[in-house]
Design a protein around this motif. Structure first.
Motif, PDB file in Angstrom:
ATOM      1  N   PHE A  41       0.998  -1.114  -0.090  1.00  0.00           N
ATOM      2  CA  PHE A  41      -0.115   0.006   0.037  1.00  0.00           C
ATOM      3  C   PHE A  41       0.883   1.300  -0.145  1.00  0.00           C
ATOM      4  N   THR A  42       2.127   1.222   0.563  1.00  0.00           N
ATOM      5  CA  THR A  42       3.085   2.243   0.636  1.00  0.00           C
ATOM      6  C   THR A  42       3.472   2.613  -0.595  1.00  0.00           C
ATOM      7  N   PHE A  47      -3.426   0.050  -4.938  1.00  0.00           N
ATOM      8  CA  PHE A  47      -3.956  -1.264  -4.446  1.00  0.00           C
ATOM      9  C   PHE A  47      -4.926  -1.388  -3.353  1.00  0.00           C
ATOM     10  N   ALA A  48      -4.912  -0.383  -2.588  1.00  0.00           N
ATOM     11  CA  ALA A  48      -5.860  -0.611  -1.285  1.00  0.00           C
ATOM     12  C   ALA A  48      -7.377  -0.404  -1.912  1.00  0.00           C
ATOM     13  N   ALA A  49      -7.465   0.150  -3.235  1.00  0.00           N
ATOM     14  CA  ALA A  49      -9.062   0.153  -3.432  1.00  0.00           C
ATOM     15  C   ALA A  49      -9.491  -1.260  -3.516  1.00  0.00           C
ATOM     16  N   ALA A 295       0.721 -12.456  -1.751  1.00  0.00           N
ATOM     17  CA  ALA A 295       1.220 -11.034  -1.535  1.00  0.00           C
ATOM     18  C   ALA A 295       2.532 -10.794  -1.650  1.00  0.00           C
ATOM     19  N   LEU A 296       3.396 -11.736  -1.253  1.00  0.00           N
ATOM     20  CA  LEU A 296       4.752 -11.501  -1.574  1.00  0.00           C
ATOM     21  C   LEU A 296       5.264 -11.511  -2.847  1.00  0.00           C
ATOM     22  N   PHE A 297       4.888 -12.325  -3.600  1.00  0.00           N
ATOM     23  CA  PHE A 297       5.072 -11.988  -5.042  1.00  0.00           C
ATOM     24  C   PHE A 297       4.512 -10.821  -5.771  1.00  0.00           C
ATOM     25  N   ASN A 301       6.859  -7.872  -7.704  1.00  0.00           N
ATOM     26  CA  ASN A 301       6.341  -7.350  -9.047  1.00  0.00           C
ATOM     27  C   ASN A 301       6.410  -5.702  -8.583  1.00  0.00           C
ATOM     28  N   GLN A 302       5.909  -5.348  -7.494  1.00  0.00           N
ATOM     29  CA  GLN A 302       5.977  -3.740  -7.185  1.00  0.00           C
ATOM     30  C   GLN A 302       7.422  -3.331  -7.409  1.00  0.00           C
ATOM     31  N   LEU A 303       8.232  -4.178  -6.819  1.00  0.00           N
ATOM     32  CA  LEU A 303       9.628  -3.902  -6.732  1.00  0.00           C
ATOM     33  C   LEU A 303      10.426  -4.002  -7.892  1.00  0.00           C
TER      34      LEU A 303
END
Length: 357
Positions: A41-42, A47-49, A295-297, A301-303
């Protein structure tokens, strides 16, 4: 004084915390899941929507269902390596048999259920009656399914899934306020979770855990160990079939469908604190472990990390979880802290007068 020494000091506390986070646990898996979501979320506040979160759950539902099935086998003291190949076989077979014809959808679904139950039954009977270790049995099944599908299709899946088949994995209740779509995958996931929780609270579930904890004691108490473990394999294969239906609906048919899912499911279960070897762990924590893996994967992807890092992370989680469980088992066992009981008193033999023998 008997008992286990208590580790104190900030260093021991830090090591214990790291060990629990790395090794999993019924409580810490939820904390880890919250932590990963907080980082996501940070990095990406959108993504929090609710629509984004529901899309994440839709994609994660097959793995969560697979983890629930794998839990049934692992908590009974066994292991199922065939679920990934079974998922791939089910999706490829469905596409070839349906071939885009809506009228074939229901018969093919029934055939998939029967095929999944048969695979689980074979795995269970070979393991329990023929006494073949489950890791060997299910590894053989995995290779048989993998090879048979590749031989039949030539490595390129044929046919197409009907729109009716894909509704479960793709569709949902549309045009809802605030969330948009409520996925069928989420509703199916909740139904499966509730059913497995109810199963584990039933006499069968308690017998399943007792079998994994000590199958000899369970057999002496009247449990039919072979039947309980066989049914666990059947349940695992049926849930793998359901996961295949959702995956086929969500992602379609590819040559790689199902690859590696067995290891992802095992990673999720051990991350949830379920001990390889059986007898400990809850299905809710195992399913939370699957959400944590997904969530980890997503975080990777976010990183912008390469997807090739995923198998490495899965392997590290499994090794850490098994090592931590092996370290904790002697500490939690009451027998390890008990002194040896003295034997019956024996008369002391007095040496004859005038010397010793």
């Amino acid at each position: 004084m008997t008992g286990t020494a208590v580790r104190t000091g900030p260093g021991a506390t830090a090591r214990d915390l790291v060990g629990r986070l790395a090794g999993g646990g019924s409580g810490t898996v939820f904390a880890l899941l919250i932590l990963i979501f907080a980082i996501i979320f940070t990095l990406n506040p959108s993504f929090a929507a609710p629509p984004s979160l529901l899309a994440f759950v839709k994609a994660a539902a097959p793995l969560v269902i697979l983890a629930a099935g794998q839990y049934l086998v692992i908590v009974s003291g066994e292991l199922d390596l065939s679920v990934g190949s079974l998922v791939g076989a089910q999706v490829v077979l469905a596409a070839a048999l349906i071939d885009g014809e809506a009228s074939r959808t229901v018969p093919v679904l029934l055939l998939m259920i029967a095929f999944g139950a048969a695979v689980g039954l074979v795995n269970g009977l070979v393991t329990t009656l023929l006494k073949v270790p489950s890791i060997i049995t299910t590894l053989g099944t995995m290779l048989v399914l993998y090879g048979a599908i590749r031989l039949w299709t030539g490595g390129a899946p044929t046919g197409a899934l009907s729109d009716e088949f894909r509704v479960a994995g793709r569709g949902g209740i549309e045009d809802l306020p605030f969330i948009g779509q409520l996925p069928w995958a989420l509703l199916i996931l909740l139904a499966v979770g509730g059913a497995v929780v109810a199963l584990m609270r039933s006499p069968f579930g308690r017998t399943l855990v007792a079998t994994g904890d000590n199958d000899t004691a369970a057999a002496f108490s009247g449990a039919r160990v072979w039947r309980v473990r066989t049914l666990a394999f059947v349940g695992s294969s049926l849930l793998a079939t359901l996961a295949g239906i959702l995956i086929g609906g969500f992602a379609g048919v590819t040559a790689q469908v199902g690859d590696g899912l067995e290891f992802a499911a095992i990673t999720a279960v051990v991350l949830g604190g379920v001990v390889l070897g059986g007898g400990r762990g809850t299905v809710i924590a195992a399913m939370a472990g699957a959400l944590t893996v997904e969530a980890l994967f997503t975080l990777f992807n976010q990183l912008s990390l390469p997807s090739t890092i995923q198998p490495t992370v899965q392997g590290l989680i499994i090794i850490a979880a098994v090592a931590y469980a092996a370290r904790e088992r002697p500490i939690r066992s009451p027998r390890s802290a008990e002194p040896a009981l003295p034997g019956p008193d024996k008369p002391t033999e007095v040496p004859p007068a005038g010397g010793t023998r």
